[in-house]
Design an enzyme around this catalytic site. Sequence first.
Site, PDB file in Angstrom:
ATOM      1  N   GLY A  59       6.768   0.952   5.487  1.00  0.00           N
ATOM      2  CA  GLY A  59       7.639   0.050   4.741  1.00  0.00           C
ATOM      3  C   GLY A  59       7.574   0.269   3.243  1.00  0.00           C
ATOM      4  O   GLY A  59       8.605   0.270   2.553  1.00  0.00           O
ATOM      5  N   CYS A  60       6.380   0.456   2.722  1.00  0.00           N
ATOM      6  CA  CYS A  60       6.207   0.652   1.282  1.00  0.00           C
ATOM      7  C   CYS A  60       6.823   1.969   0.826  1.00  0.00           C
ATOM      8  O   CYS A  60       7.411   2.052  -0.252  1.00  0.00           O
ATOM      9  CB  CYS A  60       4.725   0.600   0.919  1.00  0.00           C
ATOM     10  N   THR A  61       6.697   2.998   1.651  1.00  0.00           N
ATOM     11  CA  THR A  61       7.300   4.288   1.326  1.00  0.00           C
ATOM     12  C   THR A  61       8.814   4.159   1.303  1.00  0.00           C
ATOM     13  O   THR A  61       9.467   4.607   0.346  1.00  0.00           O
ATOM     14  CB  THR A  61       6.861   5.362   2.341  1.00  0.00           C
TER      15      THR A  61
ATOM     16  N   LYS B 249       0.818  -1.208   0.000  1.00  0.00           N
ATOM     17  CA  LYS B 249       0.000   0.000   0.000  1.00  0.00           C
ATOM     18  C   LYS B 249       0.857   1.265   0.000  1.00  0.00           C
ATOM     19  O   LYS B 249       1.834   1.359   0.738  1.00  0.00           O
ATOM     20  CB  LYS B 249      -0.886  -0.021   1.247  1.00  0.00           C
TER      21      LYS B 249
END
Length: 154
Positions: A45-47, A40
């Site tokens: 973490g994704c950023t 997402k």
Amino acid sequence: MSADLKPGTRAPAFSVRTTAGTRRLKDFAGGHLVLYFYPKDDTPGCTQEAIDFSAHTDAFRKAGATVLGISRDTLAKHEKFAAKHNLTVLLGTDENGEISGSYGTWEEKSMYGRTYMGMARRTFLIGPDGKILRVWPKVKVKGHAEDVLAALAK
């Protein structure tokens, strides 16, 4: 992960709307494709994963590779995410789950005793011939972009 998707097998074909227009797997023929799936936009973490890949854009380009991140977020959300964090990687939307389904990254997860379907954080290195060279089945964000770059150098 789909049992079929291991090194040496042909990567499933796809067509995906990205932050730079529609792209197909065959558009990357002749070069390497780092195809990473993430849960997402705008989560910690994704950023960090997107920022890390973006920080190495020039190194990936010099190694003959393009980086494409895919989640089920909308294209509008990807565009805001990319602008907010100055991302230079392509971000693709898989809203209907077709691509994540064919790559085996949409799977059952559990948290706090609750099960749900979600995107696995998984990366595929696809060669110039469209075959999978390497799979990272359980990605840990810290150092991942560097690990993928090292694999490209081999």
